[in-house]
Scaffold this motif. Structure first.
Motif, PDB file in Angstrom:
ATOM      1  N   CYS A 512      49.831  29.952  28.109  1.00 10.33           N
ATOM      2  CA  CYS A 512      48.735  30.863  27.755  1.00 10.33           C
ATOM      3  C   CYS A 512      49.161  31.836  26.668  1.00 10.33           C
ATOM      4  O   CYS A 512      48.439  32.064  25.685  1.00 10.33           O
ATOM      5  CB  CYS A 512      48.267  31.618  28.999  1.00 10.33           C
ATOM      6  SG  CYS A 512      47.513  30.565  30.261  1.00 10.33           S
ATOM      7  N   TRP A 516      47.732  32.576  22.892  1.00 13.79           N
ATOM      8  CA  TRP A 516      47.194  33.909  22.561  1.00 13.79           C
ATOM      9  C   TRP A 516      48.062  34.658  21.555  1.00 13.79           C
ATOM     10  O   TRP A 516      47.900  35.873  21.377  1.00 13.79           O
ATOM     11  CB  TRP A 516      47.093  34.735  23.835  1.00 13.79           C
ATOM     12  CG  TRP A 516      46.040  34.248  24.796  1.00 13.79           C
ATOM     13  CD1 TRP A 516      44.965  33.491  24.518  1.00 13.79           C
ATOM     14  CD2 TRP A 516      46.009  34.468  26.218  1.00 13.79           C
ATOM     15  NE1 TRP A 516      44.239  33.224  25.640  1.00 13.79           N
ATOM     16  CE2 TRP A 516      44.843  33.820  26.718  1.00 13.79           C
ATOM     17  CE3 TRP A 516      46.813  35.154  27.119  1.00 13.79           C
ATOM     18  CZ2 TRP A 516      44.495  33.841  28.065  1.00 13.79           C
ATOM     19  CZ3 TRP A 516      46.476  35.178  28.458  1.00 13.79           C
ATOM     20  CH2 TRP A 516      45.329  34.525  28.936  1.00 13.79           C
ATOM     21  N   THR A 525      44.740  40.805  27.906  1.00 12.94           N
ATOM     22  CA  THR A 525      44.907  39.495  28.516  1.00 12.94           C
ATOM     23  C   THR A 525      45.448  39.635  29.927  1.00 12.94           C
ATOM     24  O   THR A 525      46.217  40.563  30.217  1.00 12.94           O
ATOM     25  CB  THR A 525      45.865  38.620  27.689  1.00 12.94           C
ATOM     26  OG1 THR A 525      47.151  39.250  27.639  1.00 12.94           O
ATOM     27  CG2 THR A 525      45.338  38.435  26.274  1.00 12.94           C
ATOM     28  N   CYS A 551      43.294  28.311  24.409  1.00 16.81           N
ATOM     29  CA  CYS A 551      43.583  29.746  24.262  1.00 16.81           C
ATOM     30  C   CYS A 551      43.504  30.167  22.807  1.00 16.81           C
ATOM     31  O   CYS A 551      43.023  31.274  22.486  1.00 16.81           O
ATOM     32  CB  CYS A 551      44.970  30.052  24.839  1.00 16.81           C
ATOM     33  SG  CYS A 551      45.091  29.884  26.624  1.00 16.81           S
ATOM     34  N   ALA A 565      43.121  34.148  32.526  1.00 19.43           N
ATOM     35  CA  ALA A 565      43.422  32.743  32.792  1.00 19.43           C
ATOM     36  C   ALA A 565      43.806  32.599  34.258  1.00 19.43           C
ATOM     37  O   ALA A 565      44.607  33.375  34.774  1.00 19.43           O
ATOM     38  CB  ALA A 565      44.552  32.255  31.891  1.00 19.43           C
ATOM     39  N   PHE A 578      39.532  29.703  31.995  1.00 19.92           N
ATOM     40  CA  PHE A 578      39.717  30.806  31.048  1.00 19.92           C
ATOM     41  C   PHE A 578      38.371  31.517  30.914  1.00 19.92           C
ATOM     42  O   PHE A 578      37.390  30.898  30.514  1.00 19.92           O
ATOM     43  CB  PHE A 578      40.172  30.285  29.679  1.00 19.92           C
ATOM     44  CG  PHE A 578      41.397  29.421  29.747  1.00 19.92           C
ATOM     45  CD1 PHE A 578      42.662  29.968  29.682  1.00 19.92           C
ATOM     46  CD2 PHE A 578      41.275  28.040  29.908  1.00 19.92           C
ATOM     47  CE1 PHE A 578      43.779  29.153  29.745  1.00 19.92           C
ATOM     48  CE2 PHE A 578      42.388  27.227  29.974  1.00 19.92           C
ATOM     49  CZ  PHE A 578      43.657  27.790  29.897  1.00 19.92           C
ATOM     50  N   ASP A 580      36.315  35.016  29.455  1.00 20.40           N
ATOM     51  CA  ASP A 580      36.371  36.215  28.630  1.00 20.40           C
ATOM     52  C   ASP A 580      34.990  36.862  28.584  1.00 20.40           C
ATOM     53  O   ASP A 580      33.984  36.258  28.973  1.00 20.40           O
ATOM     54  CB  ASP A 580      36.854  35.871  27.214  1.00 20.40           C
ATOM     55  CG  ASP A 580      35.877  34.988  26.453  1.00 20.40           C
ATOM     56  OD1 ASP A 580      36.192  33.801  26.268  1.00 20.40           O
ATOM     57  OD2 ASP A 580      34.791  35.478  26.066  1.00 20.40           O
ATOM     58  N   THR A 637      33.362  30.686  29.428  1.00 17.47           N
ATOM     59  CA  THR A 637      34.278  30.200  30.454  1.00 17.47           C
ATOM     60  C   THR A 637      34.582  28.737  30.179  1.00 17.47           C
ATOM     61  O   THR A 637      33.683  27.947  29.903  1.00 17.47           O
ATOM     62  CB  THR A 637      33.671  30.340  31.866  1.00 17.47           C
ATOM     63  OG1 THR A 637      33.321  31.709  32.093  1.00 17.47           O
ATOM     64  CG2 THR A 637      34.687  29.889  32.920  1.00 17.47           C
TER      65      THR A 637
END
Length: 659
Positions: A512, A516, A525, A551, A565, A578, A580, A637
């Motif tokens: 991850c 990122w 995160t 990611c 995550a 995942f 956000d 998602t």
């Protein structure tokens, strides 16, 4: 000063070696994708050096070891070509060799050429490019076998068979057709380029517009007195009833490639039906030759799957038989109607009604029946019936043939489906090539443009900016090309997946964070892994690549906010999500999120435009699924689910629940 220049020279030499090694590695990948290998024959050491997948010549074979790789005779021929090239008799040559493995023998075309010369101009090394053509050779053998089978069937058929080219010029005719049309010298007819338009059965037809035609035709040769028909030459006189099928052969563009005609002379058969009115006694007085002829006709009918049908308007009965003089099935009108499927019952009823009213027109229908064949398919039948007149010129009954069209209908259906698939594939390919060409040209134009600025008048202070822009565009171009090459390997199923026991709880966070790495500092995160240890059998390399690419795409869309995550193992599946709270994806873009070179509503490319397609292909080829859910302004998602087996599951202890 001398040590300084020595170090400078050494660094430059190392840079050149690294660049050469990188180029060799890329070349090795390209050659592997195209089923090619490169080797060098060193004249001094008498060794063969193969270029490996890593881009190095680290596979070395001496003469004996190398000879064991190929068939003995082929290796001797290869050795002779090497001698000719080394002595300057040939600049280059191509040799076909076979591998020395009979159970799975491979076939190669080896291109031989000079690779290097010494300072005296003599050949010092020879280059060999080895191309695997096994599949092409096997396909050629299959085509030859098919052609052999075609000629066997064509020449031994009990039916008249003639083949014409796209211009209607005769190309082949079997013995049965020669007998039917009075052809005594088949080769001369083919040499004279006899035309389809000059065949009395099909005169007047438009060659280019011709479709599949099945007819039972009555031809009076006395009406064809023009010399182009050559009736006198073939001895064609009187009238002939001819039952035939002509099929145009077209390519994928619909262009005519040729025509194939299959038929039989049924004059005697039709006349015998007329003679039935004169009584059975006349039939009993028929000669033994007629009986043998009828037997042959009956055999041809059984072999070809054609049945005779007749309908009597007087007693409203429908008869079907597979021989001339034996009735196989008798049906009433109601049973005939119920024979067809519901959507064809009105068609059957209409045909019966026309015959009840003694129409003088032919009855031609194709219907789907309720009867199923041995494969469970509903049988399709084609009926072609003509009115039979009595001595007063009135319609007495109807007679014709019935053909089983199930295979042809099923073939046409499958052809329609495959045609649609091919069209969709072609559209996707054209779209992909168009986008790929655009995306490659953009950074390439930047590199060329800023490089050209160095040759124009400019401020030296701007050179650093020019160099930085060239580097950025080069990196983008390199990343894009790497993704395209990797995606092509995915499409060709060339990626190997090797499962091993991996503690996913330990590597999850690393994957991850790698994806990122370019995340905006304004984004928080979080990683939710409820396991202290989770050992599962997965392909960590490829699954990790899929996680990192998902990611990375998230980092392109998320400028501020939160992203989390999570991972969970349940019932033989490892699920990764995942989530956000970013700007999300609009409804128009969402259905195409896994398309290649996808852009958002602002026409911004999502990464290289290939990250999500690569992630989807990797997950699917590992037997898993990937889903994407988003709403504009409410975040997104992504779920990744991969089947695996857990060896160790140890959850973390929640300190809040500790006593």
């Amino acid at each position: 000063m001398i040590p300084f220049f020595h170090r400078l020279f050494t660094r430059r030499r190392q840079g050149e070696d690294n660049a050469r090694q990188s180029q060799n590695s890329r070349l090795a990948l390209i050659l592997k994708a195209s089923k090619q290998r490169i080797w060098i024959y060193d004249m001094a050491q008498r060794h063969y050096l193969y270029l490996s997948d890593s881009g190095k010549y680290d596979e070395t074979y001496n003469l004996v070891e190398f000879s064991r790789l190929f068939n003995r005779d082929d290796y001797e021929e290869l050795s002779q070509v090497l001698v000719d090239v080394s002595e300057g008799k040939k600049e280059s040559s191509v040799v076909r060799v076979r591998s020395n493995t009979p159970e799975s023998q491979r076939i190669y075309d080896v291109n031989i050429s000079v690779a290097g010369r010494d300072k005296h101009g003599y050949v010092s090394s020879i280059l060999g490019i080895q191309h695997d053509i096994t599949n092409e050779v096997h396909k050629q053998q299959q085509v030859s076998q098919l052609l052999m089978r075609y000629h066997t069937v064509f020449n031994t058929s009990l039916l008249d068979m003639v083949f014409y080219d796209k211009n209607g010029v005769i190309q082949d005719i079997n013995d049965k057709a020669c007998q039917a049309f009075g052809v005594k010298d088949r080769e001369k007819v083919i040499k004279d380029r006899f035309l389809l338009q000059n065949n009395p059965m099909y005169s007047g037809g438009d060659l280019q517009q011709m479709e599949n035609t099945r007819t039972t035709t009555l031809v009076d040769f006395s009406h064809f007195k023009d010399k182009i028909y050559q009736t006198d030459r073939f001895g064609l006189k009187g009238k002939m009833y001819y039952d035939s099928t002509i099929n145009p052969l077209r390519n994928a563009k619909g262009e005519l490639e040729g025509l194939y005609m299959c038929g039989r002379d049924i004059t005697e058969m039709v006349e015998s039906v007329h003679r039935q009115r004169e009584g059975a006694e006349r039939l009993r007085r028929a000669t033994q030759n007629v009986q043998e002829y009828i037997t042959n006709i009956n055999y041809a009918l059984r072999v070809s799957g054609v049945r005779f049908v007749s309908y009597s308007p007087k007693n409203f009965t429908f008869q079907l038989s597979d021989t001339i003089n034996e009735e196989q099935l008798r049906m009433s009108q109601l049973r005939c109607i119920r024979l067809g499927t519901p959507r064809f019952r009105r068609t059957i009823s209409s045909a019966l009604n026309r015959m009840d009213h003694l129409t003088r027109y032919n009855i031609q229908e194709i219907i789907e029946t309720e009867i199923r064949d041995e494969k469970g398919r509903q049988i399709w039948l084609q009926f072609n019936m003509v009115p039979i007149l009595d001595k007063d010129g009135q319609v007495e009954h109807y007679f014709g043939v019935c053909r089983n069209m199930t295979d042809m209908v099923e073939t046409e259906r499958r052809l329609a489906v495959e045609t649609k698939k091919a069209q969709e594939t072609e559209l996707l390919k054209q779209s992909f090539l168009t986008n790929m060409s655009y995306e490659i040209r953009t950074p390439l134009n930047n590199v060329v443009g800023f490089a050209d600025l160095f040759e124009t008048e400019h401020d030296e202070a701007d050179e650093a900016f020019f160099v930085e822009q060239i580097k950025q565009s080069s990196n983008i171009l390199l990343s894009l090309i790497n993704d395209i090459l990797f995606l092509s390997r995915l499409d060709a199923n060339m990626i190997e997946y090797n499962k091993s026991d991996v503690d996913f709880a330990q590597v999850f966070e690393g994957h991850c964070q790698m994806g990122w790495s370019n995340m905006s500092p304004k984004v928080k995160t979080a990683i939710d892994c409820p396991y202290e240890s989770l050992v599962v059998d997965i392909d960590d390399s490829n699954l990790g690549m899929a996680i990192e690419r998902v990611c990375f795409v998230a980092s392109q869309f998320l400028e501020e906010g939160n992203i989390c995550a999570r991972c969970e193992y349940r019932r033989g599946e490892l699920t990764i999500s995942f989530e956000d709270d970013g700007m999300g994806i609009d409804a128009e873009t969402l259905p195409h999120i896994f398309d290649r070179f996808i852009r958002d509503k602002n026409q911004k490319l999502c990464g290289t435009g290939l990250d999500l397609p690569i992630a989807q292909s990797l997950v699917q080829q590992m037997g898993g699924t990937i889903d994407f859910e988003s709403e504009l302004g409410k975040g997104a998602t992504v779920w990744i689910s991969v089947p695996c087996e857990a060896k160790v599951i140890k959850r973390r202890i929640n300190p809040n629940n500790d006593l």
